[in-house]
Design an enzyme around this catalytic site. Structure first.
Site, short mmCIF file in Angstrom:
data_model
loop_
_atom_site.label_atom_id
_atom_site.label_comp_id
_atom_site.label_asym_id
_atom_site.label_seq_id
_atom_site.Cartn_x
_atom_site.Cartn_y
_atom_site.Cartn_z
N ILE A 1 -57.34 34.92 30.78
CA ILE A 1 -56.32 35.02 29.72
C ILE A 1 -56.59 36.27 28.88
O ILE A 1 -56.09 36.39 27.77
CB ILE A 1 -56.28 33.77 28.81
CG1 ILE A 1 -57.66 33.50 28.16
CG2 ILE A 1 -55.78 32.55 29.56
CD1 ILE A 1 -57.58 32.55 26.96
N ALA A 2 -57.41 37.19 29.43
CA ALA A 2 -57.79 38.38 28.64
C ALA A 2 -56.73 39.46 28.78
O ALA A 2 -55.77 39.52 28.00
CB ALA A 2 -59.15 38.87 29.10
N ARG A 3 -56.89 40.29 29.77
CA ARG A 3 -55.92 41.35 30.07
C ARG A 3 -56.00 41.64 31.56
O ARG A 3 -57.09 41.53 32.16
CB ARG A 3 -56.26 42.66 29.33
CG ARG A 3 -55.78 42.71 27.90
CD ARG A 3 -54.25 42.88 27.82
NE ARG A 3 -53.80 43.02 26.45
CZ ARG A 3 -53.47 42.01 25.63
NH1 ARG A 3 -53.55 40.77 26.05
NH2 ARG A 3 -53.05 42.26 24.41
N GLU B 1 -48.89 44.27 35.09
CA GLU B 1 -47.83 43.32 34.75
C GLU B 1 -46.66 44.04 34.07
O GLU B 1 -46.89 45.05 33.39
CB GLU B 1 -48.37 42.20 33.85
CG GLU B 1 -48.85 42.65 32.49
CD GLU B 1 -49.49 41.52 31.68
OE1 GLU B 1 -50.34 40.79 32.21
OE2 GLU B 1 -49.14 41.42 30.50
N ARG C 1 -63.58 35.32 19.03
CA ARG C 1 -62.98 34.16 18.35
C ARG C 1 -62.36 33.18 19.34
O ARG C 1 -62.55 31.96 19.22
CB ARG C 1 -61.90 34.65 17.37
CG ARG C 1 -62.46 35.31 16.14
CD ARG C 1 -61.36 36.00 15.37
NE ARG C 1 -60.98 37.22 16.06
CZ ARG C 1 -60.88 38.43 15.49
NH1 ARG C 1 -61.08 38.56 14.22
NH2 ARG C 1 -60.56 39.49 16.20
N ILE C 2 -61.60 33.70 20.32
CA ILE C 2 -60.90 32.81 21.25
C ILE C 2 -61.91 32.14 22.19
O ILE C 2 -61.82 30.94 22.46
CB ILE C 2 -59.81 33.58 22.03
CG1 ILE C 2 -58.75 34.11 21.04
CG2 ILE C 2 -59.15 32.69 23.09
CD1 ILE C 2 -57.76 35.10 21.64
N HIS D 1 -48.10 35.83 30.95
CA HIS D 1 -48.70 36.33 29.70
C HIS D 1 -48.14 35.56 28.49
O HIS D 1 -47.52 36.16 27.60
CB HIS D 1 -48.47 37.84 29.55
CG HIS D 1 -49.46 38.49 28.61
ND1 HIS D 1 -49.87 39.80 28.72
CD2 HIS D 1 -50.11 38.00 27.53
CE1 HIS D 1 -50.71 40.09 27.74
NE2 HIS D 1 -50.87 39.01 27.01
N ILE D 2 -48.40 34.25 28.47
CA ILE D 2 -47.83 33.41 27.40
C ILE D 2 -48.90 32.64 26.63
O ILE D 2 -48.58 31.68 25.94
CB ILE D 2 -46.80 32.40 27.99
CG1 ILE D 2 -47.44 31.56 29.13
CG2 ILE D 2 -45.55 33.12 28.49
CD1 ILE D 2 -46.63 30.34 29.52
C1 DGY Z 1 -52.42 39.21 22.43
O1 DGY Z 1 -52.09 38.97 21.27
O2 DGY Z 1 -53.21 40.12 22.71
C2 DGY Z 1 -51.81 38.39 23.48
O3 DGY Z 1 -52.33 38.65 24.72
C3 DGY Z 1 -50.32 38.63 23.48
O4 DGY Z 1 -50.08 39.93 23.90
#
Ligand code: DGY
Length: 340
Positions: A244-246, A275, A163-164, A293-294
């Site tokens: 922006i994943a993990r 992190e 989705r993202i 992580h925002i």
């Molecule tokens: C998520 O919702 O997975 C974002 O990375 C916030 O943790």
């Protein structure tokens, strides 16, 4: 539980007062973080605090694994306000009949906004330029003063087209005239590909062809170090990488080396291996934009995420307007088994 008794639930993260009030109205609530106090849970302190609890509300931390579940046999529901749930052992929960919910959809557009912004800040060297200005070093202008990479019209590569990823692709194609290529385990429906103007390519081709690579793939053992030294070596020297994943999807040490050697131009990182610790070499490099992580952190979206998690917890424990029917279960088979 007998009639008249209320379930005890633990909110293990700082939480909006209004959400705590909703939960307080129906549960025996334990909210040791209240609105603003972070607790660094250890497996032991979390297990102790969870004794007697039927529900747990958390986010991307703390960790819920088989050992914790075994130590807390009364736990029935684990509800996260994050979409990513790699901190929760879903199989272990399912095997023990513990329902797990996450918070998809409500954060998609906000997270895509941030991914795009981080990619742009990285390409256009915005953090580096701001630090330079704040340090009082701006004394002259030159034709190559903080010259970065273009974004419009360049090729966007999306690794992980959920989705993202799709929301980022839409921004790129419609707003910035970017050809979009992507790699995902499963290909999108051709109609969706056409709508996004996105083309599936192999992972190696994605790395070779992207001017800007954005990583949005969920973390799992299969995606651990999916982008490491060998993959970085395939990228163009002028390319940027945005994660922006993990943390853990990218090998941060290998990335730091590539940035230091300028085998890629720059990176934007919102997530890190281990992190909140950050690889020390990344902290010293000018060509990386670092954020804590925002990506989902807009006020309205964080509220929607927390509200969804609370709604799920209330339903999961058999209360509220849809008792037994949380909105976004990850292991609905637990619900089916409970109804048998
Ligand atoms: C998520 O919702 O997975 C974002 O990375 C916030 O943790």
């Amino acid at each position: 539980m007998t009639a008249g008794q209320t379930h005890r639930v633990l909110v293990a993260i700082p939480m909006f007062e209004s959400v705590l009030a909703r939960l307080q109205a129906v549960f025996d609530l334990d909210a040791p973080c209240a609105a603003d106090r972070h607790i660094d849970w250890t497996p032991q302190t979390l297990a102790e605090r969870l004794q007697g609890c039927a529900g747990l509300l958390l986010a991307a931390t703390p960790r819920v694994d088989a050992a914790l579940l075994d130590a807390c046999p009364e736990l029935r529901a684990v509800c996260s306000m994050a979409v990513g749930y790699n901190n929760i052992d879903l199989d272990a929960c399912t095997a023990r009949g513990v329902l797990v919910t996450n918070a998809p959809d409500v954060l998609t557009e906000t997270t895509a906004d941030f991914g795009f912004a981080l990619m742009m800040a990285t390409a256009r060297r915005i953090s580096e330029a701001e630090h330079y200005l704040r340090a009082g070093r701006w004394t002259h202008w030159s034709y190559d003063f903080f010259a970065g990479a273009d974004v419009h019209g360049t090729t966007l590569g999306v690794l992980g087209m959920g989705r993202i990823g799709q929301a980022i692709a839409r921004r790129a194609a419609l707003g910035f005239g970017m050809p979009v290529i992507y790699h995902n385990r499963s290909r999108l429906d051709p109609a969706v590909e056409q709508q996004l103007g996105a083309r599936w390519v192999s992972k190696d081709d994605l790395l070779r062809q992207a001017d800007h690579l954005v990583i949005v793939v969920p973390y799992s053992p299969a995606s651990h170090h999916m982008v490491a030294a060998a993959e970085l070596a395939l990228m163009k020297p002028g390319a940027t990488l945005t994660n922006i994943a993990r943390g853990g999807v990218v090998d941060d040490a290998a990335l730091a080396a590539a940035l230091r050697q300028r085998t890629i131009a720059a990176a934007g990182l919102d997530v890190f291996e281990g992190e909140p610790a950050v690889h020390p070499e990344l902290l010293g490099l000018p060509n990386v934009v670092l954020t804590p992580h925002i990506a989902s952190a807009s006020g309205p979206t964080r509220r929607a995420m927390a509200d969804l998690a609370a709604t799920n917890l209330i339903a999961a424990l058999g209360l509220g307007p849809t008792p037994g029917r949380p909105l976004t279960p990850l292991n609905p088979q637990v619900l089916a088994a409970a109804g048998d």
